[in-house]
Design a protein around this motif. Sequence first.
Motif, PDB file in Angstrom:
ATOM      1  N   VAL A  32       1.033  -0.841  -0.303  1.00  0.00           N
ATOM      2  CA  VAL A  32      -0.045  -0.423   0.124  1.00  0.00           C
ATOM      3  C   VAL A  32       0.856   1.415   0.346  1.00  0.00           C
ATOM      4  O   VAL A  32       2.070   1.129   0.813  1.00  0.00           O
ATOM      5  CB  VAL A  32      -1.221  -0.231   0.980  1.00  0.00           C
ATOM      6  N   HIS A  33       0.468   2.373  -1.491  1.00  0.00           N
ATOM      7  CA  HIS A  33       1.009   3.570  -0.791  1.00  0.00           C
ATOM      8  C   HIS A  33       0.381   4.337  -0.996  1.00  0.00           C
ATOM      9  O   HIS A  33      -0.853   4.428  -0.809  1.00  0.00           O
ATOM     10  CB  HIS A  33       2.426   3.104  -2.132  1.00  0.00           C
ATOM     11  N   THR A  34       0.616   5.322  -0.086  1.00  0.00           N
ATOM     12  CA  THR A  34       0.103   6.660  -0.494  1.00  0.00           C
ATOM     13  C   THR A  34       0.714   7.636  -0.806  1.00  0.00           C
ATOM     14  O   THR A  34       1.325   8.706  -0.092  1.00  0.00           O
ATOM     15  CB  THR A  34      -0.560   6.962   1.490  1.00  0.00           C
ATOM     16  N   ASN A  35       1.498   7.927  -2.308  1.00  0.00           N
ATOM     17  CA  ASN A  35       2.029   9.046  -2.574  1.00  0.00           C
ATOM     18  C   ASN A  35       1.302  10.781  -2.704  1.00  0.00           C
ATOM     19  O   ASN A  35       1.452  11.690  -2.982  1.00  0.00           O
ATOM     20  CB  ASN A  35       2.495   8.344  -3.894  1.00  0.00           C
ATOM     21  N   LYS A 100      -7.538   3.773 -10.954  1.00  0.00           N
ATOM     22  CA  LYS A 100      -6.737   5.173 -10.838  1.00  0.00           C
ATOM     23  C   LYS A 100      -5.616   4.313 -10.672  1.00  0.00           C
ATOM     24  O   LYS A 100      -5.576   2.243 -10.288  1.00  0.00           O
ATOM     25  CB  LYS A 100      -6.464   6.167 -10.063  1.00  0.00           C
ATOM     26  N   SER A 101      -4.149   5.019 -10.599  1.00  0.00           N
ATOM     27  CA  SER A 101      -3.515   4.417 -10.413  1.00  0.00           C
ATOM     28  C   SER A 101      -3.400   4.193  -9.372  1.00  0.00           C
ATOM     29  O   SER A 101      -3.820   4.184  -7.847  1.00  0.00           O
ATOM     30  CB  SER A 101      -1.751   5.229 -10.216  1.00  0.00           C
ATOM     31  N   SER A 102      -2.219   2.965  -8.076  1.00  0.00           N
ATOM     32  CA  SER A 102      -2.639   1.555  -6.925  1.00  0.00           C
ATOM     33  C   SER A 102      -2.258   3.282  -5.868  1.00  0.00           C
ATOM     34  O   SER A 102      -1.919   3.325  -5.029  1.00  0.00           O
ATOM     35  CB  SER A 102      -2.309   0.539  -6.749  1.00  0.00           C
ATOM     36  N   ASP A 103      -1.222   3.837  -6.296  1.00  0.00           N
ATOM     37  CA  ASP A 103      -0.903   4.817  -5.511  1.00  0.00           C
ATOM     38  C   ASP A 103      -1.154   6.411  -5.062  1.00  0.00           C
ATOM     39  O   ASP A 103      -1.249   7.190  -4.480  1.00  0.00           O
ATOM     40  CB  ASP A 103       0.416   5.972  -6.437  1.00  0.00           C
ATOM     41  N   VAL A 104      -2.651   6.045  -6.372  1.00  0.00           N
ATOM     42  CA  VAL A 104      -3.154   7.287  -6.293  1.00  0.00           C
ATOM     43  C   VAL A 104      -4.538   7.356  -5.114  1.00  0.00           C
ATOM     44  O   VAL A 104      -5.145   6.221  -5.575  1.00  0.00           O
ATOM     45  CB  VAL A 104      -4.026   8.150  -7.275  1.00  0.00           C
ATOM     46  N   LEU A 202       2.185  -2.266   5.566  1.00  0.00           N
ATOM     47  CA  LEU A 202       0.662  -2.572   4.366  1.00  0.00           C
ATOM     48  C   LEU A 202       0.951  -2.956   3.768  1.00  0.00           C
ATOM     49  O   LEU A 202       0.796  -2.539   2.704  1.00  0.00           O
ATOM     50  CB  LEU A 202      -0.051  -1.796   5.390  1.00  0.00           C
ATOM     51  N   ASP A 203       0.257  -4.436   3.377  1.00  0.00           N
ATOM     52  CA  ASP A 203       0.260  -4.739   2.048  1.00  0.00           C
ATOM     53  C   ASP A 203      -1.536  -4.760   1.671  1.00  0.00           C
ATOM     54  O   ASP A 203      -1.896  -4.773   3.010  1.00  0.00           O
ATOM     55  CB  ASP A 203       0.843  -6.616   1.909  1.00  0.00           C
ATOM     56  N   PHE A 204      -2.113  -5.605   0.345  1.00  0.00           N
ATOM     57  CA  PHE A 204      -3.411  -5.778   0.818  1.00  0.00           C
ATOM     58  C   PHE A 204      -3.748  -6.717  -0.827  1.00  0.00           C
ATOM     59  O   PHE A 204      -2.756  -7.151  -1.195  1.00  0.00           O
ATOM     60  CB  PHE A 204      -4.145  -4.417  -0.296  1.00  0.00           C
ATOM     61  N   GLY A 241       9.967  -0.358   2.068  1.00  0.00           N
ATOM     62  CA  GLY A 241       9.025   0.367   1.489  1.00  0.00           C
ATOM     63  C   GLY A 241       8.171   1.295   2.795  1.00  0.00           C
ATOM     64  O   GLY A 241       8.945   1.937   3.973  1.00  0.00           O
ATOM     65  N   PRO A 242       7.048   2.135   3.044  1.00  0.00           N
ATOM     66  CA  PRO A 242       6.095   2.510   3.286  1.00  0.00           C
ATOM     67  C   PRO A 242       6.178   2.253   4.854  1.00  0.00           C
ATOM     68  O   PRO A 242       4.873   0.978   4.771  1.00  0.00           O
ATOM     69  CB  PRO A 242       4.737   3.074   2.852  1.00  0.00           C
TER      70      PRO A 242
END
Length: 520
Positions: A32-35, A100-104, A202-204, A241-242
């Motif tokens: 999980v990314h929160t860019n 959308k991108s998983s970063d957004v 955190l992964d998904f 990672g984050p």
Amino acid sequence: MTISNLTRQMAIGHLLFIALFATSAFANRIPVHTNEVEISLDYDPADGRQNDLESVWAKACKQLGKALERNSGPWGFGLFSEHDCLPWDRQLAVDANSSKSSDVWLVRLRVRKDKTTISMHWPPAGTQALGTVDINSKLALNHLTSEAFAKIIAASLLDSSPILTQISSDGSESRRRRSPEIVDDKVLNLPDPPSSLRIFRLDFDEEKKIFLPKSLGVAKISQESDGTQEWQIEKIQPAEGPVYAIAEAGRGTMTTRLQNAKENAVAHLDRKAEDDGKLNFSIAKAALQSSTAAGYIGLRYGKSLDSDPLTSQIGFYGLFVELRGAPLNGLVFYHDVSPKVKIAPVSNSPAGSAVVKSFSSSRTVFGWSFEFEPKRFIDVIDFVPKFGRSSNSSDIMVFTTANNATTERFESKSSLSLGAEIGIWFLRKNFDARLWHARDFGLSAGGSDSDSSDIFDTKYGVDVYFKGQKIPSLGRRASLSYLLLGLSEHVELKKKTSATSVNGINYDLTYLGGGVALSY
């Protein structure tokens, strides 16, 4: 085959199975990314608040976005690296769960009459909101322009979501945080932050649609002598990672305290807006503003549709101003000119007949519009008392015999003009239409001028303003409008003395025309 070889092959097969199982088990996992967070608005165009919402959208979105960003959110926390506010003209075309991108991530503000719901979405997780917060106020978007209130809402949204804040992979960013900010309106202060944080990766699982957290450590809060607060990392495992944090007691731990803070802040800001007189100038006035026609400044032109040799030439052009908004709300100004037109002399006509051979007119009128709102079918009724100056000149050939005519002039020179006009407005999304009726009369100067005439004018008309492109450089509500007009006019000219038996004339004109205006 020896036992040792069989054992070796079974061991290798077992390892391959474990490898295949592991590959299968983790194939659907994504980190999980929160860019970035994209913020958009869902409003109902039918509720009439579009102009007011548009006027505060950019600032409200900026404050909310900032409050959701890392290091600038509540208690110095935050989740995203950056935010993006969707442009106003794209709002209603947005699907809150579009791919959308998983970063957004997506934050959607759903604005309705008395309630605004803010929800947070992450497209890979599907349509379900990962966090929500309600604001029960007509002025919700206005309140979000306050940095302190935006932080309360951001804290509520993050507390209801799976993640409260992002920290660096080694936890160093969480070691020291600012104490809660104290603002002028103490009611807008955040409650105390969580006393301890759970740090995790955190992964998904895309197939099962579930989050898979892995705990890395705990941070405890301590109060320092200088008033600042620190989260001391007791232990944290290295992670790639984050890395995120949430209240150690779990998601929604602070719901009650944040709910109280939010409700107190909303009540405070509503009262403050009302006390400052802003309630009548902001979204609470939206229903009134939406049912009030725009102001216009523009040029127009009309051409006679009659078939008579003279009147078919008649046309007019003019300037019109209809102001709505302080300080001259209701002011109306018209200046119209009909250039002189004439026909070739008529050599003969039946005895006793009259032929108009020339015509010209002009008027300059000031008025003040008083508006009423029936609220049903008709959006606005306006009544406009008027005064000004009018001029009209007509030359009439009066045939005493079939071949002998005398020219009679009817002239009203800059006569004082008084009148009134009543109109009804129909306001729609793409156009405003007005049906109207007007009566005016001009008094002659009298005296020895035998040509001096009184003028009586009756008009019926319709004006339709089609909304054009916006002009942001001239203001948030400024735009072009294109005018389509039609009117029917009955004019009477009368004078007290006459060299012939003709002491009055009347004629009817029908015009069709258009124009362009700046509306605001």
